[in-house]
Design an enzyme around this catalytic site. Sequence first.
Site, PDB file in Angstrom:
ATOM      1  N   HIS A 117       0.698  -1.182  -0.246  1.00  0.00           N
ATOM      2  CA  HIS A 117      -0.199  -0.385   0.119  1.00  0.00           C
ATOM      3  C   HIS A 117       0.602   1.186  -0.331  1.00  0.00           C
ATOM      4  O   HIS A 117       1.030   1.965  -0.836  1.00  0.00           O
ATOM      5  CB  HIS A 117      -0.669  -0.408   1.420  1.00  0.00           C
ATOM      6  CG  HIS A 117      -1.222  -1.099   1.291  1.00  0.00           C
ATOM      7  ND1 HIS A 117      -2.872  -1.879   0.227  1.00  0.00           N
ATOM      8  CD2 HIS A 117      -1.743  -1.888   2.449  1.00  0.00           C
ATOM      9  CE1 HIS A 117      -3.438  -2.449   0.966  1.00  0.00           C
ATOM     10  NE2 HIS A 117      -2.711  -2.965   2.458  1.00  0.00           N
TER      11      HIS A 117
HETATM   12  C1  BDR Z   1      -2.877   1.855   5.191  1.00  0.00           C
HETATM   13  O1  BDR Z   1      -3.271   0.589   6.746  1.00  0.00           O
HETATM   14  C2  BDR Z   1      -2.180   0.222   7.327  1.00  0.00           C
HETATM   15  O2  BDR Z   1      -1.855  -0.109   8.470  1.00  0.00           O
HETATM   16  C3  BDR Z   1      -0.614   0.222   6.272  1.00  0.00           C
HETATM   17  O3  BDR Z   1       0.309   1.230   6.776  1.00  0.00           O
HETATM   18  C4  BDR Z   1      -1.002   1.227   5.650  1.00  0.00           C
HETATM   19  O4  BDR Z   1      -0.427   2.470   5.245  1.00  0.00           O
HETATM   20  C5  BDR Z   1      -3.542   0.012   4.198  1.00  0.00           C
HETATM   21  O5  BDR Z   1      -5.044  -0.251   5.100  1.00  0.00           O
END
Ligand code: BDR
Length: 310
Positions: free
Chosen positions: A241
């Site tokens: 992500h």
């Molecule tokens: C996002 O949520 C966090 O847990 C991760 O680092 C990322 O930024 C993904 O949904």
Amino acid sequence: MKKVIIDVDTGVDDALAILYAVNSKQLDILGITAVSGNVPLEQVNINTNKVLKLLAVEDQIKVYKGADRPLLKEPYHEFRVHGNDGIGGALDHIDIDIPENEVFAPDFIIEQAKKYKGELTLIAVGPLTNVALAVRKEPRLAEWLKEVIVMGGLVQSAGRGNTIPTSEFNIFADAEAAKIVFHSGMNITLVSLDVTRQVLLTEEHIEELQGSKYYDFVKNSTVDYRNFSINLYGINGCALHDPLSVGVALDPDIVQREKYYVDVETQSELSYGQTICDFRNLLKKEPNVNICVGVDHEKFLQTFLDHLKG
Ligand code: BDR
Ligand code: CA
């Protein structure tokens, strides 16, 4: 070089995003701002400083602490995915003296945006609390920043959230902050789950990193993250992500964007933190967010691995 500030809640994929950004050598990283999110703020600060030490850039890049809680709601952390310390215990061996830094993250963002008007890209890969505080304090931030790349939300894959069915973690963790940011007039690109789930770091990819300085870290830090993904989604790989959000700063053409009106649900218990995109312009509101409708996942993954291999 593109000037950036990265706002993080380090987190496994935040750590990978920092590794990627620094190793690309194509970004002028003015600082890293920390926000409460995956883990509490103090742990985010520790993790981020440890990652910078792993990269041997701890003397060049400073970490600025920001909000230690969301604007209105209680903090919500994600230990299931990121492990107890947020990075799967993978940097236990690194000792750090955390430098004193009294500058509050939202103030740092404002100061740098003012100094580099029209030049600064903010990459926000945690809950949007710091960004919301900054733009509430200084609304001209919206004009001063060149772009804000936000990792968050989902718009096309409704019902496939990662925190509650409607919602993605970063937006769910502070939906009021996200609402403020989305309505601030900033030039926002939303790197949502719709595209980040298409960039999966598999075990095979990790093995490609053997011999690299970061192999152990990538392998060890992602164990919990990968197990969580296998159990919940049947996918043996971790969605990159936050690294993809850095990827968008490095290569804007890695995603295809379309601009729509996007709002955030803050009232409903059932769908708190949902990002709602008005694809059909039924609300007749001015488009405010560039959403990502496609990603060149192969190109991204190759570049990501190449930079980590050094
Ligand atoms: C996002 O949520 C966090 O847990 C991760 O680092 C990322 O930024 C993904 O949904
Ligand atoms: Ca994050």
